[in-house]
Design an enzyme around this catalytic site. Structure first.
Site, PDB file in Angstrom:
ATOM      1  N   ASP A   1       0.809  -1.047   0.012  1.00 59.66           N
ATOM      2  CA  ASP A   1      -0.123  -0.035   0.126  1.00 59.66           C
ATOM      3  C   ASP A   1       0.784   1.175   0.070  1.00 59.66           C
ATOM      4  OD1 ASP A   1       0.642  -1.015   2.643  1.00 59.66           O
ATOM      5  OD2 ASP A   1      -0.500   0.552   3.367  1.00 59.66           O
TER       6      ASP A   1
ATOM      7  N   GLU B   1      -0.211  -1.457   5.415  1.00 57.32           N
ATOM      8  CA  GLU B   1       1.011  -0.887   6.610  1.00 57.32           C
ATOM      9  C   GLU B   1       0.858   0.611   7.085  1.00 57.32           C
ATOM     10  OE1 GLU B   1       4.578   0.886   8.219  1.00 57.32           O
ATOM     11  OE2 GLU B   1       3.512   1.469   6.252  1.00 57.32           O
TER      12      GLU B   1
ATOM     13  N   HIS C   1       6.157   9.545   1.606  1.00 56.55           N
ATOM     14  CA  HIS C   1       4.945  10.493   1.952  1.00 56.55           C
ATOM     15  C   HIS C   1       5.054  11.706   1.345  1.00 56.55           C
ATOM     16  CE1 HIS C   1       3.332   7.934   5.247  1.00 56.55           C
ATOM     17  NE2 HIS C   1       4.025   7.124   4.495  1.00 56.55           N
TER      18      HIS C   1
HETATM   19 ZN   LIG Z   1       6.286   2.335   4.451  1.00 57.19          ZN
END
Ligand SMILES: [Zn+2]
Length: 406
Positions: free
Chosen positions: A95, A160, A383
């Protein structure tokens, strides 16, 4: 160092790019973040691996009605070793987090772009770096006709990013026999740009919700109420003192080497200015050294609450929101010692063992008694917009993983 393995990895840069491109093109975002889950991406990965000649796959499908096909699949590829009494796991997650504001991206997050030795795209680092490096390591062995020493299990987990409820936590609950007592694991989901830090421990995470109850009244007559906000503010300062109070207990594995106590989130109390709030909620994020005396810490937290209750005439309730205990991996265990040796051998790096304050998915495996090394060579762009990973780091990490397999 095995020359044939290294040569294969050096000569197959295009395959790294091919696999990363395929994986980034299928966003596997949690339904809780507005996505459809991992189904399409996990199955595309399986199909790609089948084309390379692999046949031994197992799916563990956690039911989730909000996800595509109603499941959150984790995929395991098994490569039998010469010895089968234990398995060497490399666990990475399928993911990804959403790209965020697209205006902050220079390129399309779901189309991998190669530029100046780097790959750009959502997921290329977190955690496709781990997926791709481990797959290429296995392919390098296969090409060289080398059977792994112990059975290799490449585990590609779901969920996760949002707590592993449909991923590793589900696997451990429903298939506790999957992991043998002598198994060990590498989790390439954290690391540093020099690739010489091996994470073997995490601080224990304790998140407390602090609810202060006073008496609400008109702000023109504070004498008639008990201002919960003022009392809570006094408590915030007292709890923040805990960091200094416990600072003398240190473990140099960690940075910082002491337990931390941080007041963080604050819930809204009242919407208008002219009311004395009778209720206040804030949160305390504690990262506690595994060797710290937990009873003593709780005692200090409670005694500070009691002082404020007495002084301000309020009531304070504590609720534990997260209580994550993580065992430490044995620095003398085979996976850690072998990784240190291989890093020196393959990359010329002198590895150092570290602990971290953040929680990783490795904690779940450590807590069932497994020794786990968390390691990879990444710039930590996960991210972020314009997430990237270096091709040379992918190749290096694939070489290291291949040598761990043999
Ligand atoms: Zn990660």
């Amino acid at each position: 160092m095995n020359k044939e393995i290294c040569k294969y990895i050096d000569e197959h840069e295009s395959v790294f790019v091919e696999l990363e491109s395929l994986l980034s093109s299928i966003p596997a975002i949690s339904p809780l973040s507005g996505g459809e889950g991992e189904y399409k991406k996990a199955h595309a990965l399986e199909e790609w691996l089948r084309k390379q000649g692999y046949t031994d796959f197992q799916y563990i499908n956690a039911p989730d009605e909000k996800a595509y096909k109603g499941v959150r699949p984790s995929l395991i590829l098994t490569i039998p070793g010469k010895k089968q009494d234990r398995s060497f796991w490399i666990m990475s997650h399928v993911d990804v987090v959403p790209p965020g504001d697209l205006k902050l991206w220079d390129t399309d997050p779901y189309t991998v772009v190669v530029k100046d030795g780097k790959l750009y795209g959502r997921g290329v680092e977190d955690n496709q770096h781990g997926i791709t490096a481990s797959v290429m390591a296995a392919l390098a062995l296969k090409n060289a006709g080398i059977q792994p020493e112990y059975t290799v299990k490449l585990l590609f987990v779901a969920d996760e990013e949002i707590g592993s409820v449909y991923g590793l936590q589900y696997i451990l609950k429903e298939h506790p026999d999957l992991f043998g007592k002598d198994d060990y694991a590498l989790v390439p989901d954290s690391g540093c740009s020099t690739g010489d830090e091996i994470e073997i421990a995490e601080k224990n995470m304790l998140w407390l919700k602090v609810h202060t109850k006073g008496v609400q009244c008109h702000a023109s007559r504070p004498d008639l109420g008990k201002n919960a906000f003022v009392a809570a503010s006094a408590l915030v300062l007292k709890l923040a003192e805990l960091q200094d109070y416990f600072k003398s207990f240190q473990d140099n594995l960690f940075n910082p080497p002491y337990s931390t106590f941080a007041p963080t989130k604050k819930e809204a109390n009242i919407p208008n200015v002219n009311t004395i709030p009778g209720d206040d909620v804030f949160y305390l994020d504690c990262r506690i050294l595994p060797t710290a005396d937990m009873d003593k810490i709780m005692e200090e937290i409670h005694s500070r609450c009691q002082k404020v209750e007495k002084e301000y005439g309020v009531q304070i309730e504590l609720e534990t929101v997260v209580d994550g205990v993580s065992k430490k991996s044995n620095p003398e265990s085979p996976i850690i010692k072998r990784l240190i040796t291989v890093l020196k051998d393959v990359s010329g790096r002198d590895a150092k063992l570290v602990g971290i304050g953040g929680g990783t998915v490795a904690a779940y495996l450590r807590n069932i008694g497994m020794n786990v090394a968390v390691w990879s060579t990444i710039d930590e762009t996960c991210h972020m917009p314009n997430e990237y990973t270096w091709i040379k780091n992918l190749q290096n990490d694939a070489k290291v993983m291949a040598h761990l397999m043999i």
